[in-house]
Scaffold this motif. Structure first.
Motif, PDB file in Angstrom:
ATOM      1  N   ASP A  30       6.438   7.893  -0.547  1.00 12.00           N
ATOM      2  CA  ASP A  30       6.110   6.875  -1.400  1.00 12.00           C
ATOM      3  C   ASP A  30       7.185   5.869  -1.560  1.00 12.00           C
ATOM      4  O   ASP A  30       6.901   4.515  -1.756  1.00 12.00           O
ATOM      5  N   ARG A  33       6.993   3.554   1.487  1.00 17.20           N
ATOM      6  CA  ARG A  33       5.782   2.624   1.228  1.00 17.20           C
ATOM      7  C   ARG A  33       6.048   1.711   0.261  1.00 17.20           C
ATOM      8  O   ARG A  33       5.751   0.492   0.674  1.00 17.20           O
ATOM      9  N   LYS A  34       6.640   1.949  -0.750  1.00 17.37           N
ATOM     10  CA  LYS A  34       6.814   0.743  -1.617  1.00 17.37           C
ATOM     11  C   LYS A  34       7.749  -0.245  -1.234  1.00 17.37           C
ATOM     12  O   LYS A  34       7.656  -1.455  -1.288  1.00 17.37           O
ATOM     13  N   GLU A  35       8.905   0.296  -0.630  1.00 18.60           N
ATOM     14  CA  GLU A  35       9.671  -0.684   0.073  1.00 18.60           C
ATOM     15  C   GLU A  35       9.255  -1.518   1.150  1.00 18.60           C
ATOM     16  O   GLU A  35       9.408  -2.913   1.243  1.00 18.60           O
ATOM     17  N   ALA A  37       5.961  -2.261   1.566  1.00 17.14           N
ATOM     18  CA  ALA A  37       5.166  -3.280   0.671  1.00 17.14           C
ATOM     19  C   ALA A  37       5.562  -4.255   0.175  1.00 17.14           C
ATOM     20  O   ALA A  37       5.163  -5.595   0.149  1.00 17.14           O
ATOM     21  N   GLU A  38       7.013  -4.197  -0.419  1.00 20.64           N
ATOM     22  CA  GLU A  38       7.706  -5.359  -0.945  1.00 20.64           C
ATOM     23  C   GLU A  38       8.260  -6.233   0.217  1.00 20.64           C
ATOM     24  O   GLU A  38       8.263  -7.544   0.186  1.00 20.64           O
ATOM     25  N   GLN A  43       0.440  -5.910  -2.226  1.00 19.10           N
ATOM     26  CA  GLN A  43       0.575  -5.527  -3.719  1.00 19.10           C
ATOM     27  C   GLN A  43       0.164  -3.988  -3.744  1.00 19.10           C
ATOM     28  O   GLN A  43       0.720  -3.374  -4.641  1.00 19.10           O
ATOM     29  N   ASP A  44      -0.556  -3.538  -3.078  1.00 19.59           N
ATOM     30  CA  ASP A  44      -0.844  -2.110  -2.897  1.00 19.59           C
ATOM     31  C   ASP A  44       0.029  -1.401  -1.842  1.00 19.59           C
ATOM     32  O   ASP A  44      -0.166  -1.590  -0.369  1.00 19.59           O
ATOM     33  N   SER A  45       0.828  -0.578  -2.444  1.00 21.67           N
ATOM     34  CA  SER A  45       1.819   0.143  -1.176  1.00 21.67           C
ATOM     35  C   SER A  45       1.153   1.219  -0.347  1.00 21.67           C
ATOM     36  O   SER A  45       1.737   1.821   0.668  1.00 21.67           O
ATOM     37  N   SER A  46      -0.011   1.782  -1.025  1.00 21.45           N
ATOM     38  CA  SER A  46      -0.941   2.522  -0.374  1.00 21.45           C
ATOM     39  C   SER A  46      -1.448   2.214   1.161  1.00 21.45           C
ATOM     40  O   SER A  46      -1.443   2.994   1.973  1.00 21.45           O
TER      41      SER A  46
END
Length: 234
Positions: A30, A33-35, A37-38, A43-46
């Motif tokens: 998780d 994924r956030k990293e 996405a940034e 906007q959605d890391s999924s």
């Protein structure tokens, strides 16, 4: 070979990669994924897909869609685009006209009539099969093949109605919901009108009671049957 038997068995064991789904690994992927996405501006890391993952985290990312549109589950093949297979693909004789064909008048063939003809042919071929089994069983193989082709064609023609059946079922369900909503709306309106009539009746009783009380306080000539206008003007 043993692995294929396990995959195709009725109650296959869980896949071995379930051991990778630990709370620690889930938190790690998780965060990755956030990293990602940034960095990519998502906007959605999924929806972020990671290209390079440690070995212990690779099973936590769903596989990409198959390029050929096919995948296997429990030994059976499935396709992303679910289409009714053609009879010719299974080397089955087509016993009814193609959907794109038209009759002499330029109209499509009546499917209901074709289904009735196939049903009658099934009964006739079954009776012929029973006769052959009684007289010459060795000649019954061709008749069994004819019955098989008839059943497959009959089933194929019914399956062609599935999209139409799905649309009609959806229309019927939406119509039922609409009728139920309208009935509930009418019931609410009727209850509202009834409540308003009751409130109007209660308000009129209150006014009469007040007038009667004032008449009793006056006493003498007026009394409870006094004229309302006289009470109002008093």
């Amino acid at each position: 070979m043993d692995e294929e038997k396990q995959i195709a068995s009725t109650w296959p064991p869980p896949p071995p990669f379930w051991k990778a789904f630990t709370p620690e690994n889930i938190l790690r992927i998780d965060a990755l994924r956030k990293e990602a996405a940034e960095n990519s501006g998502l906007q959605d890391s999924s929806n972020a897909r990671l290209t390079s993952l440690p070995r212990e985290l690779r099973n936590l990312q769903p596989p990409s869609e198959p390029e050929d549109g096919e995948w296997r589950v429990f030994g059976d093949k499935y396709r992303l685009k679910d289409e009714l297979p053609h009879l010719e693909d299974g080397e089955i004789r087509r016993l009814f006209p193609d959907p794109d064909e038209r009759d002499q008048d330029g109209k499509h063939f009546d499917r209901a009539t074709i289904l009735k003809r196939l049903a009658k042919s099934l009964l006739l071929n079954f009776l012929e099969l029973t006769g052959l089994l009684a007289t010459s069983p060795e000649a019954a193989e061709d008749k069994i093949t004819d019955l098989r082709d008839l059943f497959i064609n009959f089933h194929h023609l019914i399956n062609e109605y599935r999209p139409h059946q799905a649309r009609e079922s959806l229309i019927s369900m939406m119509q039922s919901q609409l009728d139920r909503t309208r009935a509930e709306t009418h019931a609410i309106r009727d209850a509202k009108d009834k409540a308003e009539r009751v409130l109007e009746g209660l308000s009129s009783l209150t006014i009469e009671d007040q007038l009667n009380d004032r008449a009793l306080e006056k006493g003498g000539a007026h009394g409870p049957d006094a004229d309302v206008w006289d009470l109002l003007l008093a």
